[in-house]
Each structure stands twice: as C-alpha cells, then as structure tokens.
Design an enzyme around this catalytic site. Structure first.
Site, PDB file in Angstrom:
ATOM      1  NE  ARG A  40      -0.480   1.654   3.604  1.00  0.00           N
ATOM      2  CZ  ARG A  40       0.558   2.413   3.829  1.00  0.00           C
ATOM      3  NH1 ARG A  40       1.661   1.790   3.921  1.00  0.00           N
ATOM      4  NH2 ARG A  40       0.653   3.617   3.755  1.00  0.00           N
ATOM      5  N   GLY A  41       0.250   2.372  -0.196  1.00  0.00           N
ATOM      6  CA  GLY A  41       0.843   3.596  -0.574  1.00  0.00           C
ATOM      7  C   GLY A  41       1.039   3.938  -1.956  1.00  0.00           C
ATOM      8  CG  ASN A  65      -3.751  10.998   2.313  1.00  0.00           C
ATOM      9  OD1 ASN A  65      -3.097  10.124   1.678  1.00  0.00           O
ATOM     10  ND2 ASN A  65      -3.463  11.454   3.370  1.00  0.00           N
ATOM     11  CE  LYS A  66      -5.975   4.869   3.588  1.00  0.00           C
ATOM     12  NZ  LYS A  66      -6.743   3.903   2.848  1.00  0.00           N
ATOM     13  NE  ARG A  81      -7.192   0.316  -2.595  1.00  0.00           N
ATOM     14  CZ  ARG A  81      -6.279   0.820  -1.805  1.00  0.00           C
ATOM     15  NH1 ARG A  81      -4.958   0.266  -1.418  1.00  0.00           N
ATOM     16  NH2 ARG A  81      -6.541   2.027  -0.940  1.00  0.00           N
ATOM     17  CG  ASP A  97      -3.840   7.197  -2.054  1.00  0.00           C
ATOM     18  OD1 ASP A  97      -3.416   5.972  -2.617  1.00  0.00           O
ATOM     19  OD2 ASP A  97      -3.910   7.386  -0.790  1.00  0.00           O
ATOM     20  CD  GLN A 136      -4.118   2.734   6.805  1.00  0.00           C
ATOM     21  OE1 GLN A 136      -4.775   2.956   7.530  1.00  0.00           O
ATOM     22  NE2 GLN A 136      -4.609   2.440   5.785  1.00  0.00           N
TER      23      GLN A 136
END
Length: 362
Positions: free
Chosen positions: A56-57, A257-258, A99, A247, A206
């Site tokens: 991830r990332g 983003n998250k 994704r 992202d 995370q």
C-alpha cells in the site's frame, strides 16, 4: 519468510526476484507484530495483495503494478506482437481493477503499456526485457523522487519542530524515505530532532501499525495519538506543521488521501498550522478538474466493526459507511510538495509550472 531487521532503511517494500519469477513484498497487514515477506507469482496473488493493502501507499502500489504486469507479460506464450499485446491489455485491465483511487496504479500500468508500444517492432522476448528495465526504472526513480520531496520539505522546517502526520506515507509506502515522512527522515540525517505525532488512522490503523513502527525503528521521536486527539495536541501548541501524503491530486489542488485527512486539514486551518501535501508528480492528475471527479473507494464494513477486535464491537445489523479516502479542499492546503518544487495556490497555475519544470521547460 520472516525478517528481523532493526534498521528501517533495510526494509524494501517491493522487490523483484526475476530468476524465480516472483515479486516479494512485506505483508503490511501483519505489521508491527510480524515482519513477513510474501512471494507472489500469479496475477491473482498480486491483485489480492494490492486490494487487501498487503502492499500500500501510492508509490509502492505503482512499483508493485510495474513488477506485477512485467511478471504477467513474462508468462505470455504468444510469439507475435498483436497476440502478445492483446494478452498484455487484459493483464493491465485486471490489475487496474484492484484499487480505483490510487492514480499511481494507473500511471505505472500506462507507463508499462507505452513501453510495449514503443518497442512493438522488436521481438516479444525483447519487449519483455524492455518491460523489466522499465519496471526497475520506476522503482529507482521513486527513491530519487522521495529524497527530493524530503529536501524540499525540510526547507519548511526548523530543528525541534513538532510535526503531525496522518496514515502512512513513509518508507513502507514507497521505495525509500516515503513522501510525507521524507522531510522527517532527511531531517533525522541532519540532526533536526523533529518530534512527530502520528494519528492512528482508523479503521485500518496505518498510523498505529506502520508509521509509529517505522519511525520508532529509525530512532525518530514519535508519539502515537488517536485520530480524535489531533485537535488537543494542536491546541497545546505541540504541532507546528502537518505533513501528509496523497493518492491523487486534482488540477485545482484538491487532494484525495486516507479517510480523516480532510478533518486534520480543517483543524490545522483553525489553529493557523501550515498543512502540506507531499505528492510525487505521478500522483498529480491534471486531467481531473477537482476533487468532485475523484472516485472514492468504499471498503468492507468488517474493517470498522470487527477487524481489530477479539469480538465484534458493533451491533450485528448496523449500517456502516467505510470510505477509504476523503478529499481535502485546496483552500485548506498550504502547499503541495513535489520532487520539482513546492506548489502554492492558485494550484491550477502552480501545478502546471511544476510540470513545466519536470519537462525541462523552465
């Protein structure tokens, strides 16, 4: 395969073992209790690793996509270009479905696609070799990009500052250094003694599992906080800057983003704390006008209700809203730090200038 390394810089997130046709990744769903390396051979295994956030990332997903589609292409039996390319496109579509929000996934797959088309006059075996070189290049470039972001980011910091970060945009999310954590790691090398507050980052934790883990391994002064504690540490005057990854960045500067990032940005604005997004140019999508055009992935409700608990912690039939990301409006963003400099508002203009620098036009 397990690993007991104590140096975070020795942890390679994504590796290729070409001799055995395997991609090797750290299973980030098992950190911090176990450091386990998975050996992935099939496209299904690679798809599942990206979807389930074992890798991830945004930058690391890009590297995994490049190595993954290379391994898929390597296994194609076709000898003629047309048949080979048809199978290649099928692989590309399959991996792209893992994704929907992370632009680096599509960027890396498109770059590998362009490589195939660029060498279409060569033999299929030669094309496969060119794909291998391109995948290695994507990984090598990512390390340079992250270091450069770290250097630019460090110009905004002073020794002993307090930094807050959300999710994980560090070594584990990239080839090396990370994006949001790159200024911290570069500062560590230069004796800045930065003090980091890491949001736990519900629901997949995370920040708790990954950011706290890698910063602690690197000897950085890190304090873990629950997401809803960010306002308290800001109000106490312990935070002088917020650094997050992303992202996808839209052309107007809106950033995905998250989930939870937009709330942190609003808090930072309230307390007059600068809020910076660390974004490789590969995550900037100038074809996406604003955050309204970014597809937000919604994930399994079990991540909220039971994933991290010995027993289910929510009523059995309760409805769950579990978006993986949110969009931070550009008005809350102080600057977007790229490998080619720092963009400031108005982002519609400054992001274009960043790409001019990238193309060597300025």
């Amino acid at each position: 395969m397990t690993n007991t390394t104590k140096n975070v810089y020795d942890l390679e997130t994504v590796m290729l073992e070409d001799a055995t046709s395997e991609m090797v990744i750290i299973d980030q769903t098992l950190l911090p209790s176990e450091t386990v390396f998975l050996r992935l051979k099939t496209q299904k295994e690679i798809w599942e690793a990206i979807y389930k956030l074992r890798v991830r990332g945004a930058p690391a997903i890009g590297v995994a996509a490049a190595y993954g589609i290379y391994l898929g292409a390597k296994a194609i039996k076709a000898l003629e270009y047309k048949e080979f390319y048809t199978d290649f496109i099928s692989l590309k579509k399959y991996l792209a479905s893992s994704r929907p929000t992370a632009v680096n996934l599509f960027w890396a797959l498109d770059r590998m696609d362009e490589c195939v088309k660029r060498y279409k006059e060569k033999t299929v075996e030669d094309i496969k070799f060119e794909l291998l070189k391109e995948a290695h290049k994507i990984k090598e470039e990512d390390t340079w990009v992250c270091r450069s972001i770290g250097e630019y980011g460090l110009t905004l910091l002073k020794p002993d500052m307090g930094i807050l970060t959300h999710c994980n945009a560090g070594q584990l999310a990239t080839s090396k250094y990370g994006t949001a954590l790159a200024p911290i790691y570069v500062g560590q090398e230069k004796g800045y003694n930065l003090k980091v507050f890491a949001d736990e980052t519900r629901p997949l934790l995370q920040g708790a599992r990954l950011t706290a883990y890698e910063l602690n391994k690197a000897g950085v002064d890190v304090t873990l906080i629950c997401d809803n504690m960010a306002s308290a540490v800001m109000k106490n005057g312990w935070v002088q800057g917020v650094f997050v990854g992303c992202d996808r960045v839209a052309a107007n500067g809106d950033t995905a983003n998250k989930i939870g990032t937009s709330g942190v940005a609003i808090l930072a604005k309230n307390y007059n704390i600068p809020f910076y997004v660390c974004a490789p140019t590969s995550t900037i999508d100038l074809n996406c006008a604003s955050g309204k055009d970014i597809c937000i992935e919604e994930r399994n409700p079990k991540e909220v209700t039971e994933m991290w608990y010995e027993k289910r912690m929510a009523p059995k039939d309760v409805k769950v809203f579990n978006p993986a990301f949110d969009v931070t409006d550009e008005k809350f963003i102080t600057g977007i730090i790229t490998e080619y400099g720092i963009a400031k508002a108005p982002y519609n203009e400054s992001l274009k200038e960043i790409f001019k620098r990238k193309r060597g036009m300025v």
